[in-house]
Design a protein around this motif. Structure first.
Motif, PDB file in Angstrom:
ATOM      1  N   ARG A 190      10.835   4.251  -3.688  1.00  0.00           N
ATOM      2  CA  ARG A 190      11.803   3.174  -3.905  1.00  0.00           C
ATOM      3  C   ARG A 190      11.644   2.056  -2.882  1.00  0.00           C
ATOM      4  O   ARG A 190      12.083   0.931  -3.111  1.00  0.00           O
ATOM      5  N   ARG A 191      11.028   2.343  -1.737  1.00  0.00           N
ATOM      6  CA  ARG A 191      10.897   1.307  -0.725  1.00  0.00           C
ATOM      7  C   ARG A 191       9.755   0.348  -1.034  1.00  0.00           C
ATOM      8  O   ARG A 191       9.707  -0.758  -0.511  1.00  0.00           O
ATOM      9  N   THR A 192       8.777   0.809  -1.814  1.00  0.00           N
ATOM     10  CA  THR A 192       7.620  -0.029  -2.079  1.00  0.00           C
ATOM     11  C   THR A 192       7.605  -0.618  -3.473  1.00  0.00           C
ATOM     12  O   THR A 192       6.706  -1.386  -3.806  1.00  0.00           O
ATOM     13  N   GLY A 193       8.563  -0.262  -4.342  1.00  0.00           N
ATOM     14  CA  GLY A 193       8.629  -0.842  -5.678  1.00  0.00           C
ATOM     15  C   GLY A 193       7.847  -0.043  -6.683  1.00  0.00           C
ATOM     16  O   GLY A 193       6.807   0.525  -6.379  1.00  0.00           O
ATOM     17  N   GLN A 194       8.330   0.014  -7.889  1.00  0.00           N
ATOM     18  CA  GLN A 194       7.672   0.758  -8.947  1.00  0.00           C
ATOM     19  C   GLN A 194       6.847  -0.205  -9.791  1.00  0.00           C
ATOM     20  O   GLN A 194       7.398  -1.043 -10.482  1.00  0.00           O
ATOM     21  N   TYR A 195       5.532  -0.077  -9.720  1.00  0.00           N
ATOM     22  CA  TYR A 195       4.668  -0.902 -10.565  1.00  0.00           C
ATOM     23  C   TYR A 195       3.374  -0.136 -10.796  1.00  0.00           C
ATOM     24  O   TYR A 195       2.889   0.587  -9.935  1.00  0.00           O
ATOM     25  N   GLY A 196       2.827  -0.289 -11.979  1.00  0.00           N
ATOM     26  CA  GLY A 196       1.559   0.335 -12.293  1.00  0.00           C
ATOM     27  C   GLY A 196       1.664   1.837 -12.419  1.00  0.00           C
ATOM     28  O   GLY A 196       2.743   2.430 -12.391  1.00  0.00           O
ATOM     29  N   THR A 197       0.528   2.487 -12.603  1.00  0.00           N
ATOM     30  CA  THR A 197       0.470   3.928 -12.674  1.00  0.00           C
ATOM     31  C   THR A 197       0.529   4.515 -11.275  1.00  0.00           C
ATOM     32  O   THR A 197       0.448   3.820 -10.266  1.00  0.00           O
ATOM     33  N   ASN A 198       0.643   5.839 -11.204  1.00  0.00           N
ATOM     34  CA  ASN A 198       0.749   6.491  -9.911  1.00  0.00           C
ATOM     35  C   ASN A 198      -0.519   6.314  -9.079  1.00  0.00           C
ATOM     36  O   ASN A 198      -0.447   6.103  -7.868  1.00  0.00           O
ATOM     37  N   TRP A 199      -1.701   6.403  -9.719  1.00  0.00           N
ATOM     38  CA  TRP A 199      -2.936   6.255  -8.966  1.00  0.00           C
ATOM     39  C   TRP A 199      -3.127   4.813  -8.505  1.00  0.00           C
ATOM     40  O   TRP A 199      -3.669   4.576  -7.417  1.00  0.00           O
ATOM     41  N   ASP A 200      -2.720   3.860  -9.318  1.00  0.00           N
ATOM     42  CA  ASP A 200      -2.747   2.473  -8.852  1.00  0.00           C
ATOM     43  C   ASP A 200      -1.865   2.287  -7.626  1.00  0.00           C
ATOM     44  O   ASP A 200      -2.220   1.567  -6.681  1.00  0.00           O
ATOM     45  N   TYR A 201      -0.756   2.945  -7.670  1.00  0.00           N
ATOM     46  CA  TYR A 201       0.194   2.951  -6.573  1.00  0.00           C
ATOM     47  C   TYR A 201      -0.425   3.474  -5.278  1.00  0.00           C
ATOM     48  O   TYR A 201      -0.357   2.862  -4.209  1.00  0.00           O
ATOM     49  N   VAL A 202      -1.057   4.667  -5.409  1.00  0.00           N
ATOM     50  CA  VAL A 202      -1.642   5.325  -4.246  1.00  0.00           C
ATOM     51  C   VAL A 202      -2.806   4.510  -3.690  1.00  0.00           C
ATOM     52  O   VAL A 202      -2.932   4.315  -2.471  1.00  0.00           O
ATOM     53  N   LEU A 203      -3.669   3.990  -4.570  1.00  0.00           N
ATOM     54  CA  LEU A 203      -4.817   3.201  -4.103  1.00  0.00           C
ATOM     55  C   LEU A 203      -4.370   1.907  -3.431  1.00  0.00           C
ATOM     56  O   LEU A 203      -4.931   1.496  -2.405  1.00  0.00           O
ATOM     57  N   ALA A 204      -3.362   1.237  -4.007  1.00  0.00           N
ATOM     58  CA  ALA A 204      -2.872  -0.003  -3.400  1.00  0.00           C
ATOM     59  C   ALA A 204      -2.309   0.253  -2.006  1.00  0.00           C
ATOM     60  O   ALA A 204      -2.581  -0.497  -1.059  1.00  0.00           O
ATOM     61  N   ALA A 205      -1.529   1.329  -1.873  1.00  0.00           N
ATOM     62  CA  ALA A 205      -0.963   1.658  -0.563  1.00  0.00           C
ATOM     63  C   ALA A 205      -2.055   2.074   0.423  1.00  0.00           C
ATOM     64  O   ALA A 205      -2.033   1.701   1.596  1.00  0.00           O
ATOM     65  N   GLY A 206      -3.056   2.844  -0.059  1.00  0.00           N
ATOM     66  CA  GLY A 206      -4.126   3.286   0.830  1.00  0.00           C
ATOM     67  C   GLY A 206      -5.011   2.153   1.299  1.00  0.00           C
ATOM     68  O   GLY A 206      -5.334   2.057   2.494  1.00  0.00           O
ATOM     69  N   PHE A 207      -5.404   1.273   0.383  1.00  0.00           N
ATOM     70  CA  PHE A 207      -6.220   0.126   0.784  1.00  0.00           C
ATOM     71  C   PHE A 207      -5.442  -0.789   1.728  1.00  0.00           C
ATOM     72  O   PHE A 207      -6.017  -1.363   2.660  1.00  0.00           O
ATOM     73  N   GLY A 208      -4.145  -0.950   1.483  1.00  0.00           N
ATOM     74  CA  GLY A 208      -3.351  -1.767   2.388  1.00  0.00           C
ATOM     75  C   GLY A 208      -3.271  -1.182   3.782  1.00  0.00           C
ATOM     76  O   GLY A 208      -3.259  -1.920   4.776  1.00  0.00           O
ATOM     77  N   LEU A 209      -3.253   0.163   3.865  1.00  0.00           N
ATOM     78  CA  LEU A 209      -3.142   0.793   5.174  1.00  0.00           C
ATOM     79  C   LEU A 209      -4.449   0.739   5.952  1.00  0.00           C
ATOM     80  O   LEU A 209      -4.448   0.485   7.163  1.00  0.00           O
TER      81      LEU A 209
END
Length: 520
Positions: A190-209
């Protein structure tokens, strides 16, 4: 470990590596200053650019440095001598990994003075600096694991290098997925927003980190406390150390089994006969290869093996697959230039890789001495090898530039004509740079880096510097920008290529190059 450290200390490239790292960071600073300037408060943006440069250098240089550490011992027949001592396979891999890890660590220490520039500009917190150190340390563990595994499973240096590159790309993806998963578990969806699929979510957060794309570290610091981010980094670091330990154990076990050369197994023979032996149109294939041998025996050396032909048609198949997939997207034209520029840069890098190792193989196998005493002249040797390299990449590069030219004609004002012209000149000039540095440099890695710098980096950076000088000291206006987009980089590349051609011919004629075996 002491033996490996002494051997590494005697190699000049150990010291050149630090110069290359510092030069890359200074170049990143220069390009950032040309685009954004060095104003007060721009330190965070500059720190992001420097972090991405160092992060990318680790993923490129560390696997290349480590890929031949064990395979070279197998080729030279010294691996069996090491097992005459009380050493075990894991001990040898640990010594190799520690030595090359220390070389990579000296690269990070050498660039520390450059990393102080963003702090002087202001805007960088110590938490972001610590985050960069931990992320780069994790990347070093994964890159080192990729190089050790590839070196233990391959004897030929080219296969080891390609295997290290493939494993590094896979490990980078795994690191991004793992870091993104740990981060999302800590922050909460909930802190990062719900968008895209779960794997898109994980990859976006991982690349950002790991990359800090768009300054995401500042956003993460607002969403979570320092303790939460420290816990995420601790779990990512633990995962990286476990992967490195597993890679050392696996490479040690493989080294212990493969120290004594054995004939190919029945399975290897079956795989080679099934997938690497021509079965269709054999008469045409024999006629075609005989024709290549008679017309260009020097270029035939590039395509006589199945691996050389795989580079040609593998790239061609990859481009057809990509175009078949993306052309079904109705929004393809919006991002067509970016996709095609990325593919062209990757293809140009592959050309530099193949050209930089060209005369390296001949020097190691002794073929170069045979060529020099043959009736062929220096110009015939150079032109034959160039035609072989051009023919190896002509199907892929021709398809890519033809499709790009067609789509640029649909948008006359897109400004892609200059890019197409530049990459056409790149296709012609990069093999010249690669042949020159493969003859001049003692080891492959220095030849490849010199080819990439002189053939790809300098022609792109030099027009930018001239553009900045034009705006600062000459007449500001759009004229230089039009000239730059019209092919100033291609002109610069062509001039440097002509200079390398002249020096290559002179060096080959005077035999001014090392004939002894390269030292890894």
């Amino acid at each position: 470990i002491a033996r490996e450290l002494r051997a590494s200390a005697r190699q000049p490239f150990t010291y050149y590596l630090r110069v290359v790292g510092v030069a890359a960071m200074l170049l990143a600073c220069l390009l950032f200053g040309l685009d954004h300037g060095f104003e007060t408060g721009m330190g965070r943006e500059l720190f992001w650019a420097l972090h991405c440069t160092l992060f990318g250098a680790i993923w490129v240089l560390v696997p290349m440095l480590t890929a031949d550490c064990i395979s070279r011992e197998r080729r030279e027949g010294t691996l069996g001598l090491l097992f005459l001592t009380p050493l075990k396979g894991t001990d040898i891999v640990v010594a190799k990994g520690l030595t090359h890890g220390l070389r990579a660590l000296t690269l990070g220490l050498a660039v520390l003075p450059v990393l102080t520039i963003p702090f002087l500009l202001g805007g960088v917190s110590w938490a972001e600096a610590l985050l960069s150190v931990v992320v780069n340390a994790n990347a070093m563990c994964w890159a080192l694991a990729a190089g050790l595994l590839a070196s233990a499973w391959s004897k030929a240096w080219l296969r080891a290098l390609l295997g290290a590159g493939v494993l590094a790309a896979a490990f980078f993806l795994v690191l991004a997925i793992g870091a993104g998963w740990f981060l999302l578990q800590a922050l909460g969806a909930r802190r990062t927003g719900q968008y895209g699929t779960n794997w898109d979510y994980v990859l976006a957060a991982g690349f950002g980190l790991v990359i800090n794309a768009g300054g995401t570290w500042a956003n993460y610091s607002r969403w979570a406390s320092v303790g939460v981010l420290a816990w995420v980094l601790a779990k990512a670091t633990l995962l990286s150390l476990l992967v490195l330990m597993a890679a050392v154990l696996a490479a040690g076990a493989k080294t212990r089994r493969s120290w004594q050369e054995e004939p190919p197994s029945q399975r290897q023979v079956w795989l080679r006969q099934t997938f690497c032996t021509p079965v269709l149109w054999l008469s045409f294939f024999r006629w075609w290869m005989r024709r290549k041998l008679e017309r260009n025996p020097i270029g035939w050396l590039e395509q006589r093996t199945w691996s050389g032909r795989l580079v040609t048609w593998g790239w061609f198949a990859v481009l057809i697959s990509i175009y078949s997939a993306v052309l079904t997207d109705r929004h393809f034209l919006d991002n067509a230039n970016r996709l095609q520029a990325t593919m062209t840069w990757l293809l140009a890098g592959t050309m530099a890789l193949s050209a930089a190792g060209s005369f390296q193989r001949e020097r190691q196998t002794g073929v170069l001495e045979l060529l020099l005493v043959s009736p062929l002249g220096e110009s015939q040797i150079i032109s034959g090898r160039l035609r072989g390299l051009w023919g190896q990449f002509l199907p892929a590069m021709g398809l890519l530039l033809a499709v790009w030219s067609y789509f640029s004609s649909l948008e006359p004002n897109s400004g892609t004509a200059g890019a197409v012209f530049f990459f056409t000149v790149t296709f012609l000039c990069v093999p010249v740079f690669g042949l020159y540095f493969s003859l001049r440099c003692r080891n492959f890695l220095s030849a490849f880096l010199a080819t990439a710098a002189a053939g790809l980096l300098v022609p792109v950076v030099l027009p930018e510097l001239l553009h900045a000088f034009w705006l600062a000291y000459a007449f500001p206006g759009p004229y230089f920008s039009e000239l730059r987009s019209g092919g100033l980089a291609a002109v610069c590349q062509g001039a440097l290529g002509a200079l390398c051609w002249q020096r290559l011919h002179r060096r080959l004629k005077r035999r001014a190059f090392p004939l002894e075996r390269s030292e890894g």
